[in-house]
Design an enzyme around this catalytic site. Sequence first.
Site, short mmCIF file in Angstrom:
data_model
loop_
_atom_site.label_atom_id
_atom_site.label_comp_id
_atom_site.label_asym_id
_atom_site.label_seq_id
_atom_site.Cartn_x
_atom_site.Cartn_y
_atom_site.Cartn_z
CB CYS A 187 -7.33 -10.85 1.52
SG CYS A 187 -6.20 -10.21 0.27
CG HIS A 192 -3.21 -5.42 -7.86
ND1 HIS A 192 -4.43 -5.29 -7.23
CD2 HIS A 192 -2.44 -6.17 -7.05
CE1 HIS A 192 -4.39 -5.95 -6.08
NE2 HIS A 192 -3.19 -6.48 -5.94
CD GLN A 243 -3.00 -1.06 0.27
OE1 GLN A 243 -3.25 -0.04 -0.34
NE2 GLN A 243 -3.68 -2.18 0.07
#
Length: 385
Positions: A328, A204, A182
């Site tokens: 997740c 991504h 992040q």
Amino acid sequence: MSRFPIYLDSHATTPVDPRVFDEMKPYFIEKFGNASSLDHSYGYDASIAVQQSREVIARTIGANMDDIFFTSGATESDNLALIGVMEKNKSKGNHLITCVTEHKAILDTARHLESIGYKVTFLQVDEFGLIDLEKLKNSITNETVLISIMFANNEIGTIANVSEIGKLAHEHNVLFHTDAAQAVGHIPIDVKKLNIDLMSFSSHKIYGPKGIGALYVRGIFPRVKISPLVFGGGQERALRSGTLNVPGIVGFAKAIEISQQELEQENIKFKKWTDSMLEKLSLVGAKLNGHPEKRLPHNLNVRFDGIDGKAIINSVSKKLAISAGSACTTQFVEPSHVLLALGLTEDQAHSSIRIGCGRFNTDEEIGIAADEIYSCVKSLAKIHV
């Protein structure tokens, strides 16, 4: 005009930047060679593209080119860092230190290591999501091999005291790994200045393609030794075998290059947006989760006590794409382990939502989002009275 639903879940993933897509296209159709097939120009051109991309990525984080190893993403990089380091350094010790608010890629890997005989210390955090450096220091033993603490939390955006953690690790001859999925592309990073020995990151999260990531492994002072998890053709200097994802690698490099160039400007814009949304939503009782200052500018994690976060998400879903937390774990109904670790009750954790602004959002969209959530919370509050 805004396109609905407005995407505000940029911690989960980001759209591929058109500039990144354009850079990748030739490597699908024209320059499609295998980077390990050096007997002809197709393979040679692919190999050159990989090395140039490796150089760009390394330069962006202050690393040497040979310190970058390509993986399928940050999850694989986390696994490789933790298992690879602990396995390779058995002669030194068997103790790993991490933190309760880590991503599942770290926590589940740490638990796996525990199950096969390694010792793991899971540090607690304060109400903002930061570890206590004194407690970290007191947790280090003669058996400690590795400390792994996330750079920026994927749910609440809290930024760790990375440099101090790395310094403390080095003072005790311990390696320091950080999951920076992040952080890279959103925070200026120099791995050497920040005392980082290993760092996981992914494409991504920064407007690059999915399925490609990297692990930085310090090559000198100290040289970090690591065991492979994947065996085969010996690619990535035998640390991670498998045919290289050339289009992904090229896209990854372009994405990180653009993110570096636009980082400062984007962060000013993101902070303005998250500040304005928090100001508006506080009028209907929003409370900030995470650190008020040491946080990712594009992250806003707030709770509305007494109102279910999933009810808000479902109510605004036709106009907004926001989430309850980690991509997740959203299929589970359990409260966020990150929010519970801050000291929130289960009800408070369930009353939280996460908003992640992105490069392609607009002022208009942020205004619409704040209005939609504001109106939704106001309506739901009446129902709960």
